[in-house]
Design a protein around this motif. Structure first.
Motif, PDB file in Angstrom:
ATOM      1  N   MET A 230      10.801 -25.483  13.596  1.00 31.46           N
ATOM      2  CA  MET A 230       9.545 -25.446  14.337  1.00 31.46           C
ATOM      3  C   MET A 230       8.403 -26.076  13.541  1.00 31.46           C
ATOM      4  O   MET A 230       7.517 -26.702  14.095  1.00 31.46           O
ATOM      5  N   LYS A 231       8.428 -25.921  12.221  1.00 38.27           N
ATOM      6  CA  LYS A 231       7.377 -26.496  11.394  1.00 38.27           C
ATOM      7  C   LYS A 231       7.387 -28.020  11.459  1.00 38.27           C
ATOM      8  O   LYS A 231       6.390 -28.660  11.192  1.00 38.27           O
ATOM      9  N   LEU A 232       8.532 -28.588  11.819  1.00 40.47           N
ATOM     10  CA  LEU A 232       8.665 -30.037  11.876  1.00 40.47           C
ATOM     11  C   LEU A 232       8.312 -30.595  13.252  1.00 40.47           C
ATOM     12  O   LEU A 232       8.207 -31.798  13.441  1.00 40.47           O
ATOM     13  N   SER A 233       8.155 -29.705  14.212  1.00 39.82           N
ATOM     14  CA  SER A 233       7.896 -30.153  15.578  1.00 39.82           C
ATOM     15  C   SER A 233       6.417 -30.461  15.781  1.00 39.82           C
ATOM     16  O   SER A 233       5.543 -29.842  15.196  1.00 39.82           O
ATOM     17  N   LYS A 234       6.141 -31.426  16.649  1.00 41.21           N
ATOM     18  CA  LYS A 234       4.755 -31.779  16.984  1.00 41.21           C
ATOM     19  C   LYS A 234       4.284 -31.031  18.237  1.00 41.21           C
ATOM     20  O   LYS A 234       3.212 -31.287  18.752  1.00 41.21           O
ATOM     21  N   LEU A 235       5.142 -30.114  18.702  1.00 42.93           N
ATOM     22  CA  LEU A 235       4.830 -29.389  19.925  1.00 42.93           C
ATOM     23  C   LEU A 235       3.614 -28.492  19.745  1.00 42.93           C
ATOM     24  O   LEU A 235       3.402 -27.914  18.685  1.00 42.93           O
ATOM     25  N   SER A 236       2.781 -28.400  20.769  1.00 44.01           N
ATOM     26  CA  SER A 236       1.672 -27.440  20.771  1.00 44.01           C
ATOM     27  C   SER A 236       2.239 -26.071  21.116  1.00 44.01           C
ATOM     28  O   SER A 236       2.569 -25.784  22.263  1.00 44.01           O
ATOM     29  N   LEU A 237       2.382 -25.215  20.105  1.00 43.72           N
ATOM     30  CA  LEU A 237       3.073 -23.948  20.295  1.00 43.72           C
ATOM     31  C   LEU A 237       2.341 -23.037  21.273  1.00 43.72           C
ATOM     32  O   LEU A 237       2.957 -22.393  22.112  1.00 43.72           O
ATOM     33  N   ASN A 238       1.030 -22.961  21.180  1.00 46.46           N
ATOM     34  CA  ASN A 238       0.287 -22.068  22.069  1.00 46.46           C
ATOM     35  C   ASN A 238       0.491 -22.446  23.531  1.00 46.46           C
ATOM     36  O   ASN A 238       0.731 -21.592  24.380  1.00 46.46           O
ATOM     37  N   ASP A 239       0.401 -23.726  23.844  1.00 51.61           N
ATOM     38  CA  ASP A 239       0.596 -24.184  25.217  1.00 51.61           C
ATOM     39  C   ASP A 239       2.019 -23.924  25.688  1.00 51.61           C
ATOM     40  O   ASP A 239       2.237 -23.495  26.824  1.00 51.61           O
ATOM     41  N   GLU A 240       2.996 -24.195  24.826  1.00 58.64           N
ATOM     42  CA  GLU A 240       4.394 -24.022  25.226  1.00 58.64           C
ATOM     43  C   GLU A 240       4.760 -22.556  25.375  1.00 58.64           C
ATOM     44  O   GLU A 240       5.504 -22.188  26.288  1.00 58.64           O
ATOM     45  N   ILE A 241       4.249 -21.701  24.499  1.00 60.23           N
ATOM     46  CA  ILE A 241       4.504 -20.261  24.623  1.00 60.23           C
ATOM     47  C   ILE A 241       3.956 -19.746  25.954  1.00 60.23           C
ATOM     48  O   ILE A 241       4.623 -18.997  26.669  1.00 60.23           O
ATOM     49  N   LYS A 242       2.742 -20.152  26.293  1.00 62.60           N
ATOM     50  CA  LYS A 242       2.128 -19.711  27.543  1.00 62.60           C
ATOM     51  C   LYS A 242       2.921 -20.211  28.744  1.00 62.60           C
ATOM     52  O   LYS A 242       3.237 -19.439  29.651  1.00 62.60           O
ATOM     53  N   ARG A 243       3.234 -21.500  28.762  1.00 61.30           N
ATOM     54  CA  ARG A 243       3.963 -22.082  29.881  1.00 61.30           C
ATOM     55  C   ARG A 243       5.310 -21.390  30.065  1.00 61.30           C
ATOM     56  O   ARG A 243       5.705 -21.028  31.179  1.00 61.30           O
ATOM     57  N   ALA A 244       6.028 -21.182  28.957  1.00 62.97           N
ATOM     58  CA  ALA A 244       7.358 -20.587  29.021  1.00 62.97           C
ATOM     59  C   ALA A 244       7.311 -19.162  29.547  1.00 62.97           C
ATOM     60  O   ALA A 244       8.123 -18.768  30.398  1.00 62.97           O
ATOM     61  N   ASN A 245       6.360 -18.388  29.061  1.00 63.08           N
ATOM     62  CA  ASN A 245       6.292 -16.989  29.477  1.00 63.08           C
ATOM     63  C   ASN A 245       5.831 -16.820  30.915  1.00 63.08           C
ATOM     64  O   ASN A 245       6.307 -15.927  31.624  1.00 63.08           O
ATOM     65  N   LEU A 246       4.929 -17.675  31.374  1.00 64.92           N
ATOM     66  CA  LEU A 246       4.517 -17.619  32.777  1.00 64.92           C
ATOM     67  C   LEU A 246       5.679 -17.988  33.700  1.00 64.92           C
ATOM     68  O   LEU A 246       5.920 -17.336  34.722  1.00 64.92           O
ATOM     69  N   TYR A 247       6.419 -19.034  33.314  1.00 61.44           N
ATOM     70  CA  TYR A 247       7.581 -19.438  34.106  1.00 61.44           C
ATOM     71  C   TYR A 247       8.620 -18.326  34.127  1.00 61.44           C
ATOM     72  O   TYR A 247       9.187 -17.992  35.186  1.00 61.44           O
TER      73      TYR A 247
ATOM     74  N   ASP B   4      18.359 -21.563  30.873  1.00 66.68           N
ATOM     75  CA  ASP B   4      17.573 -22.223  31.910  1.00 66.68           C
ATOM     76  C   ASP B   4      16.913 -23.461  31.307  1.00 66.68           C
ATOM     77  O   ASP B   4      16.007 -23.353  30.471  1.00 66.68           O
ATOM     78  N   GLU B   5      17.330 -24.631  31.743  1.00 69.09           N
ATOM     79  CA  GLU B   5      16.860 -25.870  31.143  1.00 69.09           C
ATOM     80  C   GLU B   5      15.449 -26.271  31.572  1.00 69.09           C
ATOM     81  O   GLU B   5      14.919 -27.279  31.105  1.00 69.09           O
ATOM     82  N   ASN B   6      14.822 -25.473  32.425  1.00 71.95           N
ATOM     83  CA  ASN B   6      13.406 -25.678  32.713  1.00 71.95           C
ATOM     84  C   ASN B   6      12.528 -25.207  31.553  1.00 71.95           C
ATOM     85  O   ASN B   6      11.339 -25.514  31.504  1.00 71.95           O
ATOM     86  N   LEU B   7      13.112 -24.440  30.639  1.00 72.09           N
ATOM     87  CA  LEU B   7      12.401 -23.976  29.458  1.00 72.09           C
ATOM     88  C   LEU B   7      12.732 -24.888  28.286  1.00 72.09           C
ATOM     89  O   LEU B   7      13.904 -25.078  27.949  1.00 72.09           O
ATOM     90  N   PHE B   8      11.710 -25.430  27.658  1.00 77.29           N
ATOM     91  CA  PHE B   8      11.918 -26.276  26.480  1.00 77.29           C
ATOM     92  C   PHE B   8      12.097 -25.418  25.236  1.00 77.29           C
ATOM     93  O   PHE B   8      12.990 -25.631  24.423  1.00 77.29           O
ATOM     94  N   LEU B   9      11.235 -24.438  25.090  1.00 75.85           N
ATOM     95  CA  LEU B   9      11.250 -23.567  23.926  1.00 75.85           C
ATOM     96  C   LEU B   9      10.540 -22.267  24.287  1.00 75.85           C
ATOM     97  O   LEU B   9       9.576 -22.292  25.049  1.00 75.85           O
ATOM     98  N   PHE B  10      11.045 -21.148  23.762  1.00 75.61           N
ATOM     99  CA  PHE B  10      10.504 -19.796  23.983  1.00 75.61           C
ATOM    100  C   PHE B  10      10.989 -19.194  25.310  1.00 75.61           C
ATOM    101  O   PHE B  10      11.307 -19.898  26.257  1.00 75.61           O
ATOM    102  N   ALA B  11      11.044 -17.874  25.317  1.00 75.95           N
ATOM    103  CA  ALA B  11      11.422 -17.035  26.471  1.00 75.95           C
ATOM    104  C   ALA B  11      12.908 -17.081  26.796  1.00 75.95           C
ATOM    105  O   ALA B  11      13.344 -16.475  27.773  1.00 75.95           O
ATOM    106  N   GLU B  12      13.710 -17.786  25.982  1.00 74.63           N
ATOM    107  CA  GLU B  12      15.150 -17.859  26.262  1.00 74.63           C
ATOM    108  C   GLU B  12      15.805 -16.484  26.150  1.00 74.63           C
ATOM    109  O   GLU B  12      16.738 -16.171  26.907  1.00 74.63           O
TER     110      GLU B  12
END
Length: 269
Positions: A243-260, A204-212
């Motif tokens: 993941m260590k190289l990414s500038k992504l905010s992991l907490n925000d993305e984990i939450k967004r992905a799991n709620l979606y 599902d390409e609506n997910l950037f990272l997590f919950a795949e």
């Protein structure tokens, strides 16, 4: 079209350091395989290094914009379906090494459309199976925990699932045959052509990272595709190399992905 029993898709974001060892271990351990390196573009310097590494090792190289795990792997699957005749597609992180690959067992148990190998993390813990059964209580607790920012409920949901998983792993530790599970870890997962065709587009390409992994498990369940744990194939996972190289905010993305994920794939099922 060229035939390969296994087409391996390795999605890379900047992580050229681990890529060489990953590619070499795949070609050394997996018979009749072809690797597609999909580069999620960061900058020209990293693209050039990754492309050179891939092409020097007889891999197909694809450069795409960085739109996440699901988008990148879907592009790799899309390329494989158009250009190769294959029996299985393997989705792999670049920060893994293949220790043992039991192709004969995979062939003997073709009833499984999704195959989860034994994945050993850097800490020594087993990452598969991610889920042994579909656990509605854990799903609900994790959803409420994310939605309400309630760590107690979130930890409770995760803990229940871990307990069930630990019991199952203990029971099956010395089994020589695969056994059925619900959810496979996404760092290295094997999908049959039948499963690919039934689930396409796989991610599902609506997910950037997590919950795949949850998405794949839900889609497979709906399509009656069996997922199996195959401990005869062993993968070492360095864990989070990209993941260590990414500038992504992991907490925000984990939450967004799991709620979606919960709202689209779990509610009402």
């Amino acid at each position: 079209m060229e035939y390969y029993k296994y087409v391996v898709i390795v999605l890379v974001y900047r992580n050229v350091k681990d890529l060489e060892e990953c590619i070499d271990s795949i070609y050394d351990k997996i018979p009749n395989s072809k690797i597609i390196v999909v580069n999620a573009f960061y900058d020209e310097e990293s693209r050039e290094k990754i492309q050179r590494t891939a092409e020097n090792r007889d891999c197909v190289f694809i450069n795409i914009e960085n739109r996440g795990y699901s988008y990148g792997n879907n592009r790799g699957i899309e390329y494989a379906r158009k250009n190769f005749d294959f029996e299985y597609i393997i989705i792999s992180n670049p920060d893994i090494t293949v220790v043992k690959f039991d192709s004969a067992m995979i062939s003997r148990h073709s009833e499984y459309g999704i195959i989860a190998p034994r994945i050993i993390a850097a800490s020594g813990r087993d990452q598969n199976p991610m889920g042994v059964i579909r656990n509605r209580l854990s799903e609900k607790l994790e959803y409420i925990g994310f939605e309400k920012n309630n760590k107690f409920l979130l930890i409770a949901g995760i803990g229940i699932n871990k307990l069930i998983r630990k019991i199952a792993v203990t029971i099956h530790r010395f089994d020589k045959k695969p056994y059925r599970i619900y959810e496979a870890h996404g760092s290295f997962v094997i999908l049959s052509k039948i499963a690919i065709d039934a689930l396409y587009p796989v991610y599902d390409e609506n997910l950037f990272l997590f919950a795949e992994e949850g998405v794949l498990a839900c889609k497979a369940r709906k399509a009656n595709i069996k997922t199996g744990q195959f401990d005869g194939t062993i993968i070492h996972h360095k864990e989070d190399g990209s993941m260590k190289l990414s500038k992504l905010s992991l907490n925000d993305e984990i939450k967004r992905a799991n709620l979606y994920f919960y709202k689209k794939y779990v509610s009402g099922l």
